[in-house]
Each structure stands twice: as structure tokens, then as C-alpha cells.
Scaffold this motif. Structure first.
Motif, mmCIF file in Angstrom:
data_model
loop_
_atom_site.group_PDB
_atom_site.id
_atom_site.type_symbol
_atom_site.label_atom_id
_atom_site.label_comp_id
_atom_site.label_asym_id
_atom_site.label_seq_id
_atom_site.Cartn_x
_atom_site.Cartn_y
_atom_site.Cartn_z
ATOM 1 N N ALA A 369 0.807 -1.158 0.188
ATOM 2 C CA ALA A 369 0.116 -0.020 -0.003
ATOM 3 C C ALA A 369 0.831 1.211 -0.068
ATOM 4 C CB ALA A 369 -0.932 -0.003 1.377
ATOM 5 N N GLY A 370 0.299 2.243 -0.525
ATOM 6 C CA GLY A 370 1.046 3.793 -0.296
ATOM 7 C C GLY A 370 1.556 3.918 -1.730
ATOM 8 N N ARG A 371 1.815 5.191 -1.976
ATOM 9 C CA ARG A 371 2.408 5.936 -3.290
ATOM 10 C C ARG A 371 3.883 5.475 -3.425
ATOM 11 N NH1 ARG A 371 0.999 9.918 -6.627
ATOM 12 N NH2 ARG A 371 2.828 10.968 -7.528
ATOM 13 N N GLU A 372 4.663 5.153 -2.227
ATOM 14 C CA GLU A 372 6.123 4.972 -2.407
ATOM 15 C C GLU A 372 6.089 3.294 -3.181
ATOM 16 O OE1 GLU A 372 7.678 5.505 1.252
ATOM 17 O OE2 GLU A 372 8.183 7.515 0.784
ATOM 18 N N ARG A 374 3.901 2.072 -5.220
ATOM 19 C CA ARG A 374 3.173 1.928 -6.200
ATOM 20 C C ARG A 374 3.620 1.514 -7.480
ATOM 21 N NH1 ARG A 374 0.928 7.308 -10.076
ATOM 22 N NH2 ARG A 374 -0.305 6.005 -11.403
ATOM 23 N N ARG A 377 3.533 -2.449 -6.705
ATOM 24 C CA ARG A 377 2.272 -2.751 -6.626
ATOM 25 C C ARG A 377 1.665 -3.114 -8.092
ATOM 26 N NH1 ARG A 377 0.608 0.865 -3.768
ATOM 27 N NH2 ARG A 377 -0.218 2.172 -5.293
ATOM 28 N N GLN A 378 1.947 -2.403 -8.876
ATOM 29 C CA GLN A 378 1.513 -2.305 -10.228
ATOM 30 C C GLN A 378 2.022 -3.751 -10.894
ATOM 31 O OE1 GLN A 378 2.543 1.603 -11.914
ATOM 32 N NE2 GLN A 378 0.360 2.527 -11.573
ATOM 33 N N LYS A 546 13.145 0.016 -4.866
ATOM 34 C CA LYS A 546 11.868 -0.024 -5.217
ATOM 35 C C LYS A 546 11.287 -0.685 -4.163
ATOM 36 C CE LYS A 546 12.276 -2.178 -8.919
ATOM 37 N NZ LYS A 546 12.121 -3.043 -10.221
ATOM 38 N N ARG A 548 11.644 -0.300 -0.732
ATOM 39 C CA ARG A 548 11.913 0.594 0.438
ATOM 40 C C ARG A 548 12.492 -0.152 1.674
ATOM 41 N NH1 ARG A 548 12.052 5.540 -1.370
ATOM 42 N NH2 ARG A 548 10.532 5.498 -3.216
#
Length: 604
Positions: A369-372, A374, A377-378, A546, A548
Motif C-alpha cells: 500500500a501507499g504511493r511509494e 506504487r 504494486r502495479q 523500489k 523501500r
């Protein structure tokens, strides 16, 4: 395997005996300066003429410096061997100064017996120079005799005989080529002086057969002979001074002891399990509570990761490893130690340089989850929609047939001729002793294998990435899909942390891209981005960033700044990024190329 259990007094002498301990370095620096000086005056004629008085002063006060590349190469290699405490280099230097003493003594005695001859030919200057050099050479011999114990690194068996044979053979070639050139291009040299002049040049100019000879051939003839003699000196001295070999082998009893230490202390270092590689040697502390795992590459005793075992016993283990390195004239270095281990290596006298950072995922903190997250996740969603599935198992759960299939696929998907890795790779797959390793497999919608990851244990609750392979035609995003899937299964496996790849110079890439970064940091980053075209430095950093992760710094420990290029070369060879093929390998490649060309011609 060398005998690690014995105490070597010679190695201990490296750090003691007061002034005698600095003799190897002082001699090495002096000979190295003479080598550079000889090379410069050999290659640059104006400098040679300008420094002629200085050259005469050096020859009078110390020893000959000749404008000859062969002689310069000999001195350069001798300097390196002296710095590594090579016993063979010591005896070569003793013989060198002993010959100077004998030669100068002969001149001095001759002048006292025949004073009229000295006066008639105005040789008093040469006699004075011989007297000065006699005193200096005798003094150097005295210093060398007192410091003999500081030159303890042994040479290989029969290397002296092989070196003499190599030198004699190649100098004969130099003499033959030189004599042919002088016969064709004699210049002002008389015909009867050809052989003597060529012999002097082939021997590097350290022997003079006729003090009264006039005339010489063109300078380029001297350069060609000097180059050939340089090759002869390089080959012979390399044979003489090459390092004692250590078998890159981990015996079963040593491997058992390493695994026992990992069972007790393996959670400290994510790279600890790689010490079970069977192409490494290992040396234990006197108590047996710690060990250093290493391999000798290109004259460098290269340790990987942290010492294994109890931190309190790291110091004695590192000392035993460094004593072993110095005993055989290897340059000690450690690649990839953590900050704690780097401090231990620094306490032992090594210098430390930060290499980069290891990416560690904390399972409890990881999420998509979260913008970082993204991008990850995609990628995971895209691969999932394409019908890919994931399977996570311990290696012990694989059947013999599955092990064979996985091993074959890993070899087929490898994009290099040989397996890469030393400090952060196991370089074996499917071994029965590696049952606790974890395999992550991805299959496509049709059930065909597409990619795999293999992780080694990191203590009781961690995993460390060992192998990453994928079908070249597989979809992008598979690695993100597999890493995220492994983290999702981590709790069931009892895993709390996962170590991924190592990102070299990570802080430079990250800091150099920030707003307000200084010009030096930006220039350094641009340089690394340029070299990333070949070595994928930036892409490896981004591939880790990527997720984190938590960044854990890793270091390089080395003995001397002068050895850094050598350590870098050894590291590249050990990690598989640079291959130094043998003559047999080159011949085999040539045969394959010829067969391929023949098949191509037949097809046309």
C-alpha cells in the motif's frame, strides 16, 4: 590446504623487532623509485640527457640506474616482492648488492695495485665512485643481514630453477633478435663490438664488457632489445616471486565446524551461510569459537563477509588469518563485512572503505500500500492478472527429480559462462546439506516455469538472496511478484527479515540525485551512471530501492592503499566479473571458434 594450526614466528616478526621491521618497506620504496627513474630515462631522451649528472650521482652513491626498460621492470617487480616480505626477493637483493661489493672491491684493489694505470687513463673518478659505492653496498648488506627474519614469505617449490630457465631462454631470444638488428643497423658501432654490445643491452646494462668502446647503433635498436629484456625479466621474476598457492577447498570437518558456528551465531550476518562454499578455505581462532572464511585470488587473501562465530573471538580469528596472509606474502583484504566486522578489521590494523549498502526487508514493515510502493504494486498486479502463480518451499521438500530439473533450468537461464559470486552467492544448488534454503518458483498460466529465486538461511528467522534466474522471454515484473509473494509467505516459514542484493555506492546514487547536492557528489554520481552502462551499478540500486528496504552498510577492509588496485582486481575475479583464462582455456576457445567457422563455411 595450508596448516592453520601452527604458530609461525616469522609472521609474528612482521610487526616487531624495532627498526628491522621497516626494512622491507624502506627497501621496497627505494627500489620502486629507482625503477620509475630507470623507466623515465629509458623512454624520454631529453630527460635522460638532462639528468645525466643525477644518474651518475645515484650510481656512485647507491646502485646502477640504467636507461633500460628490462632493468626497470626487474626493479619494479622486485620492489613489489620486497613489500610482500618475499624470501626469494630478499636473496635476489642480497645477491645484487653482493655483486656490487665484489665489483667495486675489485676496482679499488686494482687501483691500489696499479696506480700508474689509473693515472695514465684518468680513472681516479671511477675509483672514488667505486670506493663510495663499496661502503654504501656493504652497509646495505649489513642491514639486510640484520633484517633477514623480516623476509619470511616462502616461494613455490622449484620456482628458482624455473625462473632461471625462463630468464635464460627469453634473454637468448633478446640477444638473437638484438644481434640481427645490430648486424642490419650497426650505426657507428664497429663490427667486432656487435656481440659484446648486444649482450650488455640484453642483460639490462648492468654488465659492462668494454669501458673504452666507442660507437652505438640507432637508439630504437636499444629500445627493442630493452623491451625484449623487459618481457624476459617480467616472465622470470613473476615465476620466481609468484605467491604460494592455497587450495580453495573446505574440507568436510571444517565445514562441519563452520555449520556449528552458524547454528550458534548465524543470525549476526546475512552473508554468514556463504562461508560454507566449498571453494573457500577457513581459518579458526585458537579457541575455535570464531573463524574467517577466505580464498586466495591473484595474490590477495580475500575474506568474505564477517568472521563467523562469537564476536569476542573475532579478534584472534582475524589475527590468525592475517598471520597466514603475511606468512605467504598475500595481501589481506575482506569484502563485504558489516560495520561491526569492519571495526574489528580496523582494530587489527586494516584500512576500511565503505562499498555500498545491503537491502534488507523487514517482513513486519513491508506492504504494497501507499504511493511509494506504487511501482511494485502495479508490477505484482500485472503479473497476477497474466495468470502467473507462485510456489515457496524449503529445499528439503524437493524430490531428487525436482532438484535435477531446477538445477538444469538455473544453468539454462544463466547469462554468463560461469557461476558468479563469492561474498554473496553460494554457487551450488540442490545440495542435500542445504535443506534449509528456500526456493521461490514462478510459473505462467500454462504451468511452465518462468523464474526462480533461492535464499540461504540467515540464522533462525532470516533469509539471504543467493540465486536469481528467469526465462529471458518471461514477463517483466516477475521479480517484484516473487519478492512480494515470498514476504507474504514469510510468517509461515518463520522468517522475519529478508536480505536482497547489495547496492554498490548506494549513498552516491541517492545523495547525488537530491536537490542541493554538491558538485563533487554530482560529478561522482555522473561517473558511476556512465560506468553503469557496463556494470549495472545504478540499475541494481534502483532494483533494490523500489522495495523501500532498510539499508545496511557494507565495507571493504584492506592492508595498504598501494594494494587497492590489486584487491579490486582480485575481487572482480572472485565475484566472476572478470575471467583470467588459462592457456588451455584459450586453446579450447580457439578450437571451438575454428569448428564454428568451419560449420559456417560448410553451410554456405
Amino acid at each position: 590446504m595450508t596448516d592453520h594450526g601452527r604458530t609461525d614466528a616469522a609472521a609474528q616478526a612482521h610487526g616487531g623487532d624495532g627498526l628491522r621491521a621497516v626494512v622491507p618497506r624502506v627497501m621496497s620504496v627505494g627500489i620502486a623509485v629507482a625503477a620509475v627513474y630507470s623507466a623515465v630515462i629509458a623512454l624520454i631522451a631529453p630527460v635522460r640527457h638532462l639528468l645525466k649528472p643525477v644518474t651518475g650521482l645515484i650510481e656512485m652513491a647507491v646502485f646502477p640506474v640504467e636507461p633500460n626498460l628490462g632493468y626497470a621492470v626487474f626493479l619494479g617487480i622486485l620492489a613489489g616482492a620486497l613489500a610482500r616480505h618475499k624470501r626469494a626477493a630478499y636473496w635476489v637483493l642480497v645477491a645484487f648488492f653482493a655483486l656490487l661489493v665484489l665489483g667495486n672491491l675489485a676496482i679499488v684493489l686494482s687501483s691500489s695495485l696499479m696506480p700508474d694505470l689509473v693515472e695514465e687513463y684518468a680513472l681516479m673518478g671511477q675509483v672514488v665512485a667505486a670506493e663510495v659505492n663499496l661502503v654504501v653496498s656493504a652497509g646495505v648488506l649489513g642491514v639486510l643481514a640484520a633484517a633477514q627474519g623480516q623476509f619470511f614469505a616462502p616461494m613455490r617449490r622449484a620456482s628458482f630453477r624455473k625462473a632461471l630457465l625462463t630468464l635464460a631462454s627469453l634473454l637468448a631470444v633478446s640477444f638473437g633478435v638484438g644481434y640481427a638488428l645490430v648486424s642490419l643497423f650497426p650505426g657507428t658501432l664497429k663490427r667486432g663490438d656487435h656481440a659484446a654490445w648486444v649482450l650488455e643491452r640484453a642483460l639490462g646494462g648492468v654488465v659492462t664488457l668494454d669501458f673504452y668502446r666507442n660507437g652505438h647503433p640507432p637508439f630504437w635498436v636499444n629500445s627493442v632489445i630493452g623491451l625484449l629484456s623487459a618481457v624476459a625479466a617480467l616472465a622470470a621474476v613473476t615465476v620466481l616471486f609468484r605467491s604460494q598457492r592455497a587450495r580453495a577447498e573446505l574440507p568436510p570437518d571444517s565445514e562441519k565446524r563452520v555449520r556449528e558456528l552458524l547454528a550458534a551465531y548465524g543470525s549476526r550476518d546475512s552473508l554468514g551461510y556463504f562461508a560454507t562454499r566449498r571453494d573457500r578455505a577457513v581459518i579458526f581462532s585458537p579457541s575455535g569459537k570464531a573463524a574467517v572464511s577466505y580464498r586466495v585470488v591473484a595474490g590477495v587473501c580475500l575474506a568474505g563477509g564477517d568472521p563467523i562465530g562469537d564476536v569476542e573471538a573475532w579478534g584472534p580469528a582475524i589475527k590468525a588469518w592475517m598471520d597466514e596472509a603475511r606468512r605467504y606474502g598475500w595481501a589481506p583484504a575482506a569484502i563485504g563485512p558489516s560495520e561491526t566486522a569492519a571495526l574489528a578489521y580496523a582494530r587489527a590494523g586494516l584500512r576500511v572503505l565503505e562499498l555500498g549498502d545491503e537491502a534488507v526487508i523487514e517482513v513486519a514493515e513491508f506492504g504494497l500500500a501507499g504511493r511509494e510502493m506504487r511501482g511494485v504494486r502495479q508490477a505484482v498486479n500485472r503479473v497476477t492478472r497474466a495468470g502467473f502463480t507462485l510456489r515457496v518451499r524449503r529445499h528439503a521438500e524437493l524430490s531428487p527429480e525436482e532438484v535435477r530439473q531446477i538445477t538444469d533450468r538455473a544453468a539454462a537461464w544463466r547469462d554468463t559462462e560461469t557461476e558468479r559470486g563469492f561474498s554473496m552467492a553460494l554457487s551450488r544448488l540442490g545440495d542435500p546439506d542445504d535443506g534449509d534454503c528456500v526456493l521461490v518458483e514462478a510459473t505462467d498460466a500454462a504451468g511452465e516455469p518462468a523464474a526462480m529465486l533461492s535464499f540461504v538461511p540467515w540464522g533462525d528467522d532470516g533469509l539471504s538472496l543467493d540465486l536469481m534466474r528467469r526465462d529471458r522471454h518471461a514477463d517483466n515484473g516477475l521479480m517484484e511478484f516473487m519478492v512480494a509473494g515470498l514476504v507474504a509467505e514469510a510468517t509461515a516459514l518463520g522468517v522475519k527479515r529478508v536480505s536482497l542484493n547489495f547496492a554498490m555506492f548506494r549513498s552516491v546514487f541517492e545523495g547525488g540525485a537530491r536537490l542541493g547536492a554538491g558538485p563533487v557528489l554530482r560529478l561522482w554520481r555522473c561517473t558511476l551512471v556512465f560506468f553503469s552502462r557496463w556494470w549495472q551499478l545504478e540499475s541494481l540500486y534502483r532494483a533494490n530501492a523500489k522495495y523501500r528496504p532498510r539499508w545496511v552498510p557494507r565495507f571493504l577492509a584492506y592492508d595498504d592503499t598501494r594494494t587497492l588496485p590489486k584487491v579490486g582486481l582480485a575481487s572482480a575475479i572472485a565475484e566472476g566479473f572478470l575471467t583470467v583464462p588459462s592457456l588451455l582455456t584459450l586453446l579450447r576457445r580457439g578450437e571451438r571458434a575454428l569448428r564454428g567457422r568451419a560449420r559456417h563455411n560448410e553451410g554456405h
